[in-house]
Design a protein around this motif. Structure first.
Motif, PDB file in Angstrom:
ATOM      1  N   SER A   6     -38.225  89.182  -2.838  1.00 44.11           N
ATOM      2  CA  SER A   6     -39.024  89.892  -1.831  1.00 44.11           C
ATOM      3  C   SER A   6     -38.922  89.243  -0.456  1.00 44.11           C
ATOM      4  N   GLU A  38     -48.316 100.182  -6.312  1.00 38.17           N
ATOM      5  CA  GLU A  38     -48.705  99.487  -7.543  1.00 38.17           C
ATOM      6  C   GLU A  38     -49.046 100.482  -8.645  1.00 38.17           C
ATOM      7  N   SER A  41     -39.370  92.513   2.283  1.00 35.64           N
ATOM      8  CA  SER A  41     -40.731  92.087   1.963  1.00 35.64           C
ATOM      9  C   SER A  41     -41.497  93.174   1.213  1.00 35.64           C
ATOM     10  N   GLY A  42     -42.666  92.797   0.715  1.00 37.89           N
ATOM     11  CA  GLY A  42     -43.507  93.767   0.018  1.00 37.89           C
ATOM     12  C   GLY A  42     -43.880  94.935   0.904  1.00 37.89           C
ATOM     13  N   ARG A  57     -49.513  99.573  -0.440  1.00 39.27           N
ATOM     14  CA  ARG A  57     -49.327  98.646  -1.560  1.00 39.27           C
ATOM     15  C   ARG A  57     -50.123  99.091  -2.784  1.00 39.27           C
ATOM     16  N   TYR A 107     -40.848  96.685  -5.671  1.00 41.03           N
ATOM     17  CA  TYR A 107     -42.070  96.142  -5.076  1.00 41.03           C
ATOM     18  C   TYR A 107     -42.903  95.403  -6.117  1.00 41.03           C
ATOM     19  N   TRP A 108     -43.162  96.060  -7.249  1.00 41.56           N
ATOM     20  CA  TRP A 108     -44.120  95.520  -8.203  1.00 41.56           C
ATOM     21  C   TRP A 108     -43.577  94.298  -8.941  1.00 41.56           C
ATOM     22  N   PRO A 143     -39.890  83.896  -5.705  1.00 47.83           N
ATOM     23  CA  PRO A 143     -40.281  84.661  -4.500  1.00 47.83           C
ATOM     24  C   PRO A 143     -39.101  85.214  -3.707  1.00 47.83           C
ATOM     25  N   CYS A 158     -41.283  92.217  -7.957  1.00 47.28           N
ATOM     26  CA  CYS A 158     -41.214  91.093  -7.024  1.00 47.28           C
ATOM     27  C   CYS A 158     -42.583  90.450  -6.810  1.00 47.28           C
ATOM     28  N   LYS A 159     -43.633  91.249  -6.815  1.00 44.84           N
ATOM     29  CA  LYS A 159     -44.970  90.705  -6.630  1.00 44.84           C
ATOM     30  C   LYS A 159     -45.458  89.959  -7.874  1.00 44.84           C
ATOM     31  N   ARG A 160     -45.072  90.405  -9.038  1.00 42.45           N
ATOM     32  CA  ARG A 160     -45.562  89.816 -10.288  1.00 42.45           C
ATOM     33  C   ARG A 160     -44.773  88.575 -10.706  1.00 42.45           C
TER      34      ARG A 160
END
Length: 224
Positions: A94, A164, A99-100, A160, A55-56, A91, A58-60
């Motif tokens: 994710s 995180e 997805s997130g 989320r 999760y993290w 991107p 992929c977001k960063r």
């Protein structure tokens, strides 16, 4: 530009992010290998740690790629640099791999169905206990908040945010144990103690940017 104070802040911040993600990836790769060989404890760490880190990171990744491209300016924007491809593709994990929201809810599912995975996760994180007060405080706060989780809808709403924090304490623990001291200090100050802004390049004063940047410079890469 590397000699300019603000650029050094940006480069050091990017390097900290990359080292934290790399350490987590290597630790989880080891957990996967050992779980495959029948290690039950490592299987539990793999179950939760992989979902949290996925999760993290992929977001960063998209923001990290964009900032790196900006550092190189026009040279980074042209296709020959390779960065535009990294930026376009950042991107995708994710999108193709979940997805997130899916990743965050998967963490909640693992925590609910496999409490032993939570125990294995904190056993790993707490190997860094006593190494940095900011990490210790973050872990203690996270444990307290997890104990207070009740209503499923409320837990899902804050998934989320929770994931995180799980990712950051895992990365922080790995850095204080296995990482460079300057990188670990910068990570704990900015990611766990909250002494930073919202963009890359907002590390607090007192961080040893020279030592951090030197680990990612051409000489360090050549030596490796």
């Amino acid at each position: 530009l590397v000699d300019q104070p603000l650029m050094r802040n940006v480069l050091a911040d990017l390097a900290v992010e990359a080292e934290a993600a790399t350490l987590a990836a290597l630790r989880l790769a080891g957990a996967v290998d050992r779980a495959t060989r029948g290690d039950a404890e490592e299987e539990q760490l793999r179950r939760l740690g992989l979902a949290v880190t996925k999760y993290w990171v992929c977001k960063r990744a998209p923001a990290h790629a964009a900032e790196a491209l900006e550092c190189l300016g026009g040279n980074g924007y042209v296709e020959d640099s390779g960065l535009p491809r990294l930026y376009r593709e950042s991107p995708l994990p994710s999108i193709w791999e979940g997805s997130g929201n899916v990743a965050a809810l998967d963490v909640l599912r693992a925590m609910a169905r496999q409490p032993q995975a939570v125990e294995a996760f904190f056993a790993e994180v707490e190997l860094g206990a006593g190494a940095d007060r900011r990490l210790d405080a973050a872990v203690a706060g996270l444990r307290k908040d997890l104990a207070g989780l009740g209503d499923p809808d409320a837990a899902a709403y804050g998934a989320r945010r929770l994931v995180e924090r799980l990712a950051l304490v895992l990365q922080g623990s790995l850095l204080v144990r296995h990482g460079n001291p300057a990188v670990a200090d910068a990570f704990c100050a900015s990611r766990l103690d909250g002494d930073r802004g919202l963009a890359f390049g907002t590390l607090p004063a007192g961080v040893d940017t020279a030592a951090i940047i030197a680990r990612s410079g051409p000489d360090a890469v050549s030596a490796a």
